[in-house]
Write a protein that holds these residues in place. Structure first.
Motif, PDB file in Angstrom:
ATOM      1  N   UNK A  68      17.462  66.245  36.306  1.00  0.00           N
ATOM      2  CA  UNK A  68      17.547  64.854  36.777  1.00  0.00           C
ATOM      3  C   UNK A  68      16.385  64.517  37.712  1.00  0.00           C
ATOM      4  N   UNK A  69      16.031  65.448  38.598  1.00  0.00           N
ATOM      5  CA  UNK A  69      14.899  65.198  39.490  1.00  0.00           C
ATOM      6  C   UNK A  69      13.599  65.165  38.700  1.00  0.00           C
ATOM      7  N   UNK A  70      13.486  66.021  37.689  1.00  0.00           N
ATOM      8  CA  UNK A  70      12.301  65.991  36.836  1.00  0.00           C
ATOM      9  C   UNK A  70      12.149  64.656  36.134  1.00  0.00           C
ATOM     10  N   UNK A  71      13.255  64.112  35.640  1.00  0.00           N
ATOM     11  CA  UNK A  71      13.220  62.815  34.958  1.00  0.00           C
ATOM     12  C   UNK A  71      12.814  61.700  35.910  1.00  0.00           C
ATOM     13  N   UNK A  72      13.262  61.795  37.149  1.00  0.00           N
ATOM     14  CA  UNK A  72      12.897  60.788  38.148  1.00  0.00           C
ATOM     15  C   UNK A  72      11.407  60.817  38.467  1.00  0.00           C
ATOM     16  N   UNK A  73      10.847  62.019  38.583  1.00  0.00           N
ATOM     17  CA  UNK A  73       9.478  62.149  39.079  1.00  0.00           C
ATOM     18  C   UNK A  73       8.405  62.159  37.993  1.00  0.00           C
ATOM     19  N   UNK A  74       8.770  62.413  36.747  1.00  0.00           N
ATOM     20  CA  UNK A  74       7.757  62.492  35.688  1.00  0.00           C
ATOM     21  C   UNK A  74       6.910  61.223  35.577  1.00  0.00           C
ATOM     22  N   UNK A  75       7.509  60.032  35.470  1.00  0.00           N
ATOM     23  CA  UNK A  75       6.658  58.834  35.360  1.00  0.00           C
ATOM     24  C   UNK A  75       5.808  58.585  36.602  1.00  0.00           C
ATOM     25  N   UNK A 112      15.980  60.374  47.685  1.00  0.00           N
ATOM     26  CA  UNK A 112      16.725  60.113  46.447  1.00  0.00           C
ATOM     27  C   UNK A 112      17.991  60.957  46.358  1.00  0.00           C
ATOM     28  N   UNK A 113      18.971  60.414  45.651  1.00  0.00           N
ATOM     29  CA  UNK A 113      20.208  61.158  45.399  1.00  0.00           C
ATOM     30  C   UNK A 113      19.923  62.395  44.547  1.00  0.00           C
ATOM     31  N   UNK A 114      18.938  62.291  43.643  1.00  0.00           N
ATOM     32  CA  UNK A 114      18.605  63.423  42.776  1.00  0.00           C
ATOM     33  C   UNK A 114      18.113  64.626  43.581  1.00  0.00           C
ATOM     34  N   UNK A 115      17.208  64.364  44.542  1.00  0.00           N
ATOM     35  CA  UNK A 115      16.691  65.471  45.352  1.00  0.00           C
ATOM     36  C   UNK A 115      17.776  66.008  46.281  1.00  0.00           C
ATOM     37  N   UNK A 116      18.573  65.109  46.856  1.00  0.00           N
ATOM     38  CA  UNK A 116      19.650  65.544  47.758  1.00  0.00           C
ATOM     39  C   UNK A 116      20.643  66.439  47.020  1.00  0.00           C
ATOM     40  N   UNK A 117      20.985  66.058  45.789  1.00  0.00           N
ATOM     41  CA  UNK A 117      21.940  66.847  45.012  1.00  0.00           C
ATOM     42  C   UNK A 117      21.351  68.221  44.678  1.00  0.00           C
ATOM     43  N   UNK A 118      20.086  68.229  44.267  1.00  0.00           N
ATOM     44  CA  UNK A 118      19.454  69.509  43.937  1.00  0.00           C
ATOM     45  C   UNK A 118      19.444  70.439  45.142  1.00  0.00           C
TER      46      UNK A 118
END
Length: 256
Positions: A68-75, A112-118
């Protein structure tokens, strides 16, 4: 042996946790332009460490959070790379348009919620593994990881042997092979020469992939048009270079 391998996995997770926390702080403060890139490398190394551990407690949740974090940061990273290329081509206005609001973008990733969750799952992961070890759920860990890495390497060799190979799929398989070998160096799945060949192939395929993506974007983004003729010429060169590098990689891996 499983205990020693588990110690290795946990040590790697803790090291990556420190790296991810440092990247989060760098992003929040916008201290440097490489913070996002370094965060993505940390996540990639974490995923490479986890891939052979599937079916162990907590791995599925951690993999999902990393993805999920990868998907957020790729673009966001793709935009940074394109901006650097535009500056190199002296297309300053186009580059600045893609670098606008960088500080806010970095801050959003950091919060981000993605980084916090990771980070939350990474923090708890060693406890999951130790509990699983006490319950006898982790047995023959080294053999399990070794088997997965052997299968991964075989997939890459088969793809390289295919005359109609797909460069996109090869790029993914090469990344998996390279980072998997780096995650578990004690299993010696790649010697130094093979590691260098993997890195070179990943880089050359990455250059080819970037050019292809920029040309596709130029069909929709008019400020990229001045670069199109240059990119087309570079794409042809990149294809030839990548194919030559893949041939060398194929030779290196055949020596296993």
């Amino acid at each position: 042996m499983s205990s020693a391998m588990l110690d290795h996995v946990i040590a790697q997770v803790l090291s990556l946790q420190v790296r991810l926390l440092a990247c989060q702080a760098r992003l929040a403060a916008d201290t440097d332009s490489e913070a996002l890139h370094d965060l993505r490398i940390g996540v990639r190394r974490l995923r490479s460490l986890l891939r052979p551990l599937r079916e162990l407690p907590g791995v599925e949740q951690l993999e999902a959070a990393a993805q999920a974090l990868g998907s957020l940061t790729t673009p966001l990273r793709d935009r940074e790379v394109l901006a650097a290329q535009l500056l190199e081509r002296r297309q300053v206005a186009a580059a600045q348009a893609r670098l606008a609001h960088r500080t806010q973008t970095f801050a959003r990733v950091a919060a981000s919620a993605e980084l916090a969750r990771l980070l939350a799952i990474v923090d708890a992961f060693p406890v999951f593994l130790r509990a699983a070890q006490r319950q006898g759920l982790i047995r023959r860990l080294q053999q399990r990881i070794d088997k997965r890495l052997v299968k991964q390497g075989e997939q890459l060799r088969q793809a390289l042997d295919d005359p109609a190979h797909d460069r996109h799929r090869l790029r993914l398989l090469i990344k998996r092979e390279r980072y998997g070998a780096e995650a578990y160096p004690q299993l010696r799945h790649c010697n130094l020469r093979q590691q260098k060949a993997l890195k070179r192939a990943q880089g050359d395929l990455g250059d080819w992939h970037d050019l292809l993506q920029w040309l596709l974007q130029a069909e929709q983004q008019s400020d990229l048009v001045p670069c199109v003729s240059h990119w087309r010429a570079q794409l042809a060169i990149a294809e030839q270079r990548a194919d030559a590098t893949l041939d060398e990689l194929q030779r290196q891996l055949a020596q296993r």
